[in-house]
Design a protein around this motif. Structure first.
Motif, PDB file in Angstrom:
ATOM      1  N   MET A  98       0.822  -1.200   0.000  1.00  0.00           N
ATOM      2  CA  MET A  98       0.000   0.000   0.000  1.00  0.00           C
ATOM      3  C   MET A  98       0.858   1.252   0.000  1.00  0.00           C
ATOM      4  SD  MET A  98      -3.120  -0.125  -0.480  1.00  0.00           S
ATOM      5  CE  MET A  98      -3.195   1.623  -0.121  1.00  0.00           C
ATOM      6  N   GLN A  99       1.935   1.251   0.773  1.00  0.00           N
ATOM      7  CA  GLN A  99       2.800   2.432   0.856  1.00  0.00           C
ATOM      8  C   GLN A  99       3.387   2.789  -0.498  1.00  0.00           C
ATOM      9  OE1 GLN A  99       5.599   1.284   3.880  1.00  0.00           O
ATOM     10  NE2 GLN A  99       4.029   1.229   5.485  1.00  0.00           N
ATOM     11  N   LEU A 100       3.764   1.782  -1.279  1.00  0.00           N
ATOM     12  CA  LEU A 100       4.337   2.038  -2.599  1.00  0.00           C
ATOM     13  C   LEU A 100       3.320   2.712  -3.516  1.00  0.00           C
ATOM     14  CD1 LEU A 100       6.200  -1.354  -3.091  1.00  0.00           C
ATOM     15  CD2 LEU A 100       7.269   0.875  -2.680  1.00  0.00           C
ATOM     16  N   ALA A 101       2.077   2.236  -3.451  1.00  0.00           N
ATOM     17  CA  ALA A 101       1.037   2.830  -4.286  1.00  0.00           C
ATOM     18  C   ALA A 101       0.723   4.258  -3.844  1.00  0.00           C
ATOM     19  CB  ALA A 101      -0.221   1.963  -4.238  1.00  0.00           C
ATOM     20  N   ILE A 102       0.651   4.472  -2.538  1.00  0.00           N
ATOM     21  CA  ILE A 102       0.366   5.813  -2.023  1.00  0.00           C
ATOM     22  C   ILE A 102       1.491   6.773  -2.368  1.00  0.00           C
ATOM     23  CG2 ILE A 102       0.104   7.154   0.099  1.00  0.00           C
ATOM     24  CD1 ILE A 102      -1.433   4.732   1.257  1.00  0.00           C
ATOM     25  N   GLN A 103       2.739   6.302  -2.242  1.00  0.00           N
ATOM     26  CA  GLN A 103       3.876   7.158  -2.602  1.00  0.00           C
ATOM     27  C   GLN A 103       3.832   7.547  -4.073  1.00  0.00           C
ATOM     28  OE1 GLN A 103       7.268   4.828  -1.460  1.00  0.00           O
ATOM     29  NE2 GLN A 103       6.854   5.028   0.736  1.00  0.00           N
ATOM     30  N   ALA A 104       3.522   6.576  -4.939  1.00  0.00           N
ATOM     31  CA  ALA A 104       3.451   6.874  -6.370  1.00  0.00           C
ATOM     32  C   ALA A 104       2.349   7.888  -6.648  1.00  0.00           C
ATOM     33  CB  ALA A 104       3.206   5.585  -7.153  1.00  0.00           C
ATOM     34  N   ASP A 141       1.059  10.129  -4.521  1.00  0.00           N
ATOM     35  CA  ASP A 141       1.384  11.441  -3.963  1.00  0.00           C
ATOM     36  C   ASP A 141       2.454  12.159  -4.781  1.00  0.00           C
ATOM     37  OD1 ASP A 141      -0.487  10.906  -2.040  1.00  0.00           O
ATOM     38  OD2 ASP A 141       0.955  10.519  -0.419  1.00  0.00           O
ATOM     39  N   GLN A 142       3.430  11.420  -5.290  1.00  0.00           N
ATOM     40  CA  GLN A 142       4.456  12.026  -6.137  1.00  0.00           C
ATOM     41  C   GLN A 142       3.854  12.521  -7.442  1.00  0.00           C
ATOM     42  OE1 GLN A 142       7.361   8.894  -6.455  1.00  0.00           O
ATOM     43  NE2 GLN A 142       8.026   9.106  -4.322  1.00  0.00           N
ATOM     44  N   PHE A 143       2.956  11.746  -8.007  1.00  0.00           N
ATOM     45  CA  PHE A 143       2.266  12.155  -9.229  1.00  0.00           C
ATOM     46  C   PHE A 143       1.454  13.418  -8.990  1.00  0.00           C
ATOM     47  CE2 PHE A 143      -1.824  12.029 -11.506  1.00  0.00           C
ATOM     48  CZ  PHE A 143      -1.389  12.095 -12.821  1.00  0.00           C
ATOM     49  N   TRP A 144       0.717  13.449  -7.876  1.00  0.00           N
ATOM     50  CA  TRP A 144      -0.169  14.574  -7.615  1.00  0.00           C
ATOM     51  C   TRP A 144       0.597  15.848  -7.252  1.00  0.00           C
ATOM     52  CZ3 TRP A 144      -4.385  15.464  -9.702  1.00  0.00           C
ATOM     53  CH2 TRP A 144      -5.277  16.425  -9.216  1.00  0.00           C
ATOM     54  N   ALA A 145       1.779  15.692  -6.698  1.00  0.00           N
ATOM     55  CA  ALA A 145       2.597  16.871  -6.407  1.00  0.00           C
ATOM     56  C   ALA A 145       2.941  17.631  -7.683  1.00  0.00           C
ATOM     57  CB  ALA A 145       3.878  16.460  -5.685  1.00  0.00           C
ATOM     58  N   ILE A 146       3.002  16.912  -8.782  1.00  0.00           N
ATOM     59  CA  ILE A 146       3.284  17.538 -10.076  1.00  0.00           C
ATOM     60  C   ILE A 146       2.000  17.986 -10.757  1.00  0.00           C
ATOM     61  CG2 ILE A 146       4.254  17.131 -12.385  1.00  0.00           C
ATOM     62  CD1 ILE A 146       6.093  15.032 -11.067  1.00  0.00           C
ATOM     63  N   MET A 147       0.934  17.192 -10.624  1.00  0.00           N
ATOM     64  CA  MET A 147      -0.291  17.421 -11.392  1.00  0.00           C
ATOM     65  C   MET A 147      -1.301  18.331 -10.710  1.00  0.00           C
ATOM     66  SD  MET A 147      -0.380  16.016 -14.362  1.00  0.00           S
ATOM     67  CE  MET A 147      -2.144  16.007 -14.668  1.00  0.00           C
ATOM     68  N   ALA A 148      -1.140  18.606  -9.430  1.00  0.00           N
ATOM     69  CA  ALA A 148      -2.195  19.267  -8.651  1.00  0.00           C
ATOM     70  C   ALA A 148      -2.651  20.587  -9.238  1.00  0.00           C
ATOM     71  CB  ALA A 148      -1.741  19.468  -7.209  1.00  0.00           C
ATOM     72  N   ASN A 149      -1.766  21.323  -9.868  1.00  0.00           N
ATOM     73  CA  ASN A 149      -2.117  22.640 -10.395  1.00  0.00           C
ATOM     74  C   ASN A 149      -2.481  22.612 -11.883  1.00  0.00           C
ATOM     75  OD1 ASN A 149      -1.685  23.961  -7.919  1.00  0.00           O
ATOM     76  ND2 ASN A 149       0.527  23.990  -8.288  1.00  0.00           N
ATOM     77  N   ARG A 150      -2.639  21.409 -12.426  1.00  0.00           N
ATOM     78  CA  ARG A 150      -3.020  21.291 -13.827  1.00  0.00           C
ATOM     79  C   ARG A 150      -4.496  20.911 -13.926  1.00  0.00           C
ATOM     80  NH1 ARG A 150       1.997  17.945 -16.626  1.00  0.00           N
ATOM     81  NH2 ARG A 150       3.701  19.064 -15.612  1.00  0.00           N
ATOM     82  N   ARG A 151      -5.147  21.419 -14.946  1.00  0.00           N
ATOM     83  CA  ARG A 151      -6.558  21.109 -15.127  1.00  0.00           C
ATOM     84  C   ARG A 151      -6.724  19.772 -15.833  1.00  0.00           C
ATOM     85  NH1 ARG A 151      -9.557  26.167 -17.694  1.00  0.00           N
ATOM     86  NH2 ARG A 151     -11.325  24.851 -17.140  1.00  0.00           N
ATOM     87  N   GLY A 152      -7.871  19.176 -15.640  1.00  0.00           N
ATOM     88  CA  GLY A 152      -8.215  17.978 -16.395  1.00  0.00           C
ATOM     89  C   GLY A 152      -8.121  16.681 -15.624  1.00  0.00           C
TER      90      GLY A 152
END
Length: 315
Positions: free
Chosen positions: A94-100, A102-113
């Motif tokens: 679970m930790q590996l999936a959550i880390q992936a 969260d890392q993805f969302w740290a980049i995508m959070a300010n993008r639309r869509g």
């Protein structure tokens, strides 16, 4: 209990799952010829699992499923781990999936869509632990009571692991569905879906009518979706109709690529075209299956094709 999938359906009228985890790991030349299957890499190369999760998110998945499908306490104890270490390894999935995520969302959070993706904890069937093919037949040496006792320890770990929801997947038998139903009722605040492995257009692997299985689950409040996975796409139209006729819950489908496995030559026969997979996924959605992804032999390209055919409903 809030339905975590609802915002995705309101935004884009679809909830996109990932594709085959083990398939992608094998494509990257990891040897999974082991009773633990993809869970083998939890011990050996956990970063490889996290990378595949990440790649599915970038391909367009709204949900990634943890590598706990074949990571059971009995299986890990048989490998020589202590009970505490085995539990930690399941949590690591679970930790590996959550880390992936969260890392993805740290980049995508300010993008639309895109909306912030979810992480589902995989609850694989008892047959996955046996690693003898019985997850595709439902022929077990345990009855409902035995299956309930077998599932409960891992269920308790995953329900408290930080997952957004539980993925009860590739369920081949009515007895196992009944056991998991009881665990769902014992954890009413934990949303989940249940998907069945099917042998044709009407029956799950042990021969039980899919319609009967669906009706069994209708009174489980925290079961947000029910459907089919690890099944050839050609059976999906009939199976989706069977589910739709017997429930008001959301319908989930994530079939295999359509290729067939030859147990004699130990090879896959046929071809898998990601573009074609994306095209037929639209037909499943038109029939009412709004939670869509892929299982064995599907890869990030398949998920990308589903995403490419998705447009937000609101700005």
């Amino acid at each position: 209990m809030k339905n975590p999938v609802r915002p995705f359906l309101d935004y884009q009228n679809v909830f996109i799952l990932d594709g085959g985890l083990a398939t992608e790991l094998e494509a990257r030349r990891h040897n999974l010829d082991d009773p633990l299957w993809s869970a083998k890499l939890l011990l050996e190369q956990p970063d490889a699992i996290r990378q595949v999760h990440s790649d599915y998110l970038w391909a367009g998945a709204d949900c990634i499923i943890s590598a706990s499908y074949q990571a059971s306490l009995p299986g890990l104890l048989a490998r020589g781990l202590s009970e505490a270490k085995a539990a930690d390894l399941i949590r690591l999935a679970m930790q590996l999936a959550i880390q992936a995520r969260d890392q993805f969302w740290a980049i995508m959070a300010n993008r639309r869509g895109r909306l912030r993706p979810l992480v589902a904890a995989s609850v694989g069937p008892y047959g996955a632990y046996l690693a003898d093919g019985s997850e595709y037949t439902g022929v077990y040496d345990l009855d409902e009571v035995g299956l309930l006792a077998w599932h409960r320890p891992r269920w308790e770990i995953l329900a408290q692991s930080g997952a957004d929801l539980l993925a009860c997947e590739t369920i081949p038998s009515l007895a196992e569905a009944k056991a998991l139903r009881q665990l769902l009722l014992e954890t009413p605040k934990m949303p989940a879906w249940m998907s069945f492995a099917c042998q044709d257009g009407t029956r799950i692997s042990d021969g039980t009518s899919l319609a009967d299985c669906v009706q069994l689950l209708n009174d489980v409040p925290n079961l947000i979706a029910v459907g089919i996975n690890c099944t050839p796409p050609r059976y999906l139209p009939a199976l989706i109709t069977a589910v739709q006729n017997h429930t008001t819950k959301q319908i989930i489908v994530y079939p295999n690529s359509g290729e067939q496995y030859d147990s004699v030559s130990k090879t896959w026969l046929g071809q898998s075209d990601p573009s074609e997979f994306g095209t037929i996924s639209r037909e499943w959605r038109k029939m009412g299956a709004l939670l869509v992804g892929g299982c064995c032999r599907t890869r990030p390209a398949h998920i990308q094709q589903i995403r490419d055919r998705t447009r937000p409903l609101i700005s």
